[in-house]
Design an enzyme around this catalytic site. Structure first.
Site, PDB file in Angstrom:
ATOM      1  N   HIS A   1       0.840  -1.196   0.000  1.00  0.00           N
ATOM      2  CA  HIS A   1       0.000   0.000   0.000  1.00  0.00           C
ATOM      3  C   HIS A   1       0.873   1.242   0.000  1.00  0.00           C
ATOM      4  O   HIS A   1       1.907   1.295   0.675  1.00  0.00           O
ATOM      5  CB  HIS A   1      -0.934   0.020   1.203  1.00  0.00           C
ATOM      6  CG  HIS A   1      -2.088   0.950   1.037  1.00  0.00           C
ATOM      7  ND1 HIS A   1      -2.003   2.292   1.340  1.00  0.00           N
ATOM      8  CD2 HIS A   1      -3.345   0.750   0.557  1.00  0.00           C
ATOM      9  CE1 HIS A   1      -3.164   2.878   1.077  1.00  0.00           C
ATOM     10  NE2 HIS A   1      -3.997   1.962   0.604  1.00  0.00           N
ATOM     11  N   HIS A   2       0.452   2.250  -0.767  1.00  0.00           N
ATOM     12  CA  HIS A   2       1.284   3.448  -0.931  1.00  0.00           C
ATOM     13  C   HIS A   2       1.452   4.220   0.372  1.00  0.00           C
ATOM     14  O   HIS A   2       2.405   4.990   0.525  1.00  0.00           O
ATOM     15  CB  HIS A   2       0.671   4.363  -2.003  1.00  0.00           C
ATOM     16  CG  HIS A   2       1.687   5.103  -2.805  1.00  0.00           C
ATOM     17  ND1 HIS A   2       2.773   5.725  -2.235  1.00  0.00           N
ATOM     18  CD2 HIS A   2       1.794   5.342  -4.134  1.00  0.00           C
ATOM     19  CE1 HIS A   2       3.495   6.315  -3.182  1.00  0.00           C
ATOM     20  NE2 HIS A   2       2.928   6.083  -4.338  1.00  0.00           N
ATOM     21  N   SER A   3       0.558   4.025   1.331  1.00  0.00           N
ATOM     22  CA  SER A   3       0.697   4.731   2.608  1.00  0.00           C
ATOM     23  C   SER A   3       1.890   4.230   3.404  1.00  0.00           C
ATOM     24  O   SER A   3       2.386   4.914   4.301  1.00  0.00           O
ATOM     25  CB  SER A   3      -0.580   4.566   3.440  1.00  0.00           C
ATOM     26  OG  SER A   3      -0.807   3.197   3.746  1.00  0.00           O
TER      27      SER A   3
END
Length: 468
Positions: free
Chosen positions: A160-162
């Protein structure tokens, strides 16, 4: 063709953290919270081609020793509060590496390399429709016992990009690899030597005049770029073209992910002959390739779009800057390189990237994540495509003892129908395309046109060099 998915769970080993760490947690940064908004639920997918058969136990042990010791890979997302005021934290948890490793059982008889390549692309594309399980840390590793045209087996990382941006995640992944020639050494990245001889040749007066002029242009360029970004976020839209998707109605789509590997030596040959950077060359070839693709597929529509002149300024690439993209049919293939370099040189003499970063954080803190997401979504939907380029190792590396033949990272979840990502590795450059198949139904044709444009530009450079 049949595929069955199972998770590797022999000899389960947990990486434990203390109870105090589990309870406290760390608040998500504003940018990380933004990536959990429905408009920007972004994930990074990286396809890694391997030269040898995968040994799952070896990779799982390597993950236990390296990857999940990083706080972000051993922390899950925890939400608290109500809908009006919700708090999101990274809370460290006990991690079982086998729960994050997916080993699909692929039953394919008499498969050819071309079919294997298509199967891999479909597998990666299907992953874009499956959300990550938020009850555990937001990452997965898929191990495919699948021989393709350019790899013996394939590993796929979905993160996930977070968890982190492309550069930080690339640095972490590289920290999990070693040189194939020396398993005890970390991979080497190329670096650019800066020459001071040119600056020393100027007199002090001339140097002072150049510094003052550069400062003035820096301020003017930054001001103009800031106005352009504000206008784009408010009302300024790209010219409507056949490859501009419509994400205003739905942001949840199955994206098609494909890649193509070309010679990095060809790009460096053009770079040295034209006295440019690799980024200049990649952007120039991309302009030529997209022009060729649009001409081939939408010749009549493009003729109408360009009726007022022989060229048009079209498209914006949003990464850290807004890049005005020129679509044109040039008799001289090198003209695409010159135009790209001219724009990039102008953008380098601007604080646009820094300014948009600061303003973005300011909007997030002042107005909240939801309103900031709406502003950024408007800016993105007013543009056409995304572009990124990352530098990779210059020597062969191994992924937990498995020699790597290529790396093809990309991202999806943002409102663009086309994302182009370029990743260098040894003497190769891998082009990754993430496209909306309802808008671009033939991404392989776009890869062909990009590769054909590279060959024509290389031939033009060699012809120019031979005549000088």
């Amino acid at each position: 063709m049949e595929i069955r998915t199972r998770r590797r769970r022999p000899q389960i080993r947990e990486i434990k953290v203390g109870q105090k760490e589990e309870e406290e947690g760390q608040p998500l940064s504003p940018a990380a919270r933004l990536f959990h908004e429905p408009e920007f639920n972004c994930n990074i997918i990286s396809v890694v081609g391997l030269k040898s058969k995968i040994k799952p136990d070896v990779i799982i042990e390597g993950i236990n020793q390296t990857l999940i010791r990083h706080p972000r890979f051993s922390s899950k997302l925890v939400k608290s509060g109500n809908n009006k005021r919700q708090e999101q934290k990274w809370v460290q948890t006990n991690v079982v590496a086998e729960d994050h490793v997916v080993i699909p059982k692929i039953e394919m008889h008499n498969i050819e390399n071309a079919n294997a390549d298509a199967f891999l692309d479909n597998y990666v594309s299907d992953l874009t429709t499956i959300p990550l399980d938020t009850s555990k840390p937001l990452w997965e590793v898929h191990l495919l016992d699948l021989k393709t045209s350019d790899a013996e087996n394939v590993a796929i990382l979905k993160i996930h990009h977070s968890v982190g941006d492309g550069m930080s995640l690339m640095s972490l992944v590289l920290a999990c690899t070693r040189k194939a020639s020396n398993p005890n050494e970390l991979p080497s990245l190329p670096y650019q030597k800066r020459s001071l001889s040119e600056s020393r040749s100027y007199s002090r007066l001339m140097w002072l005049v150049m510094v003052l002029w550069s400062t003035v242009m820096l301020v003017i360029n930054t001001f103009c770029d800031a106005l352009e970004f504000i206008a784009t976020a408010m009302f300024l839209r790209d010219t409507e073209t056949p490859i501009k998707g419509n994400f205003r109605l739905s942001s949840s789509k199955r994206m098609c992910c494909v890649h193509r590997t070309v010679s990095f030596d060809d790009l460096k040959l053009i770079k040295n002959a034209m006295k440019m950077t690799v980024n200049d060359v990649v952007l120039g070839v991309s302009q030529a390739g997209l022009s060729q693709y649009l001409k081939r597929r939408y010749e009549q529509d493009l003729a109408d779009m360009m009726a007022k002149g022989s060229k048009c300024t079209w498209g914006n690439w949003i990464g850290y800057i807004i890049f005005p993209f020129s679509i044109a049919f040039c008799d001289d293939p090198l003209e695409h390189l010159r135009r790209a370099k001219s724009i990039i040189d102008r953008k380098k003499n601007s604080f646009e990237a820094l300014l948009t970063f600061i303003v973005g954080n300011f909007i997030l803190k002042l107005f909240g994540v939801q309103r900031a997401a709406n502003v950024i979504k408007r800016a993105l939907t007013n543009t056409t495509m995304s572009f990124s380029n990352m530098v990779g190792p210059i020597e062969e590396i191994s992924f937990y003892g498995h020699p790597v033949t290529y790396m093809a990272p990309s991202v999806y979840g943002h409102p663009h129908a086309l994302t182009m990502h370029f990743q260098s590795y040894m003497n190769k450059m891998t082009i990754s395309l993430t496209v909306d198949p309802m808008v671009i139904s033939d991404p392989y044709r776009l890869c062909d046109d990009w590769e054909e444009s590279l060959r024509s530009i290389k031939a033009a450079v060699q012809e120019q060099s031979s005549t000088q």
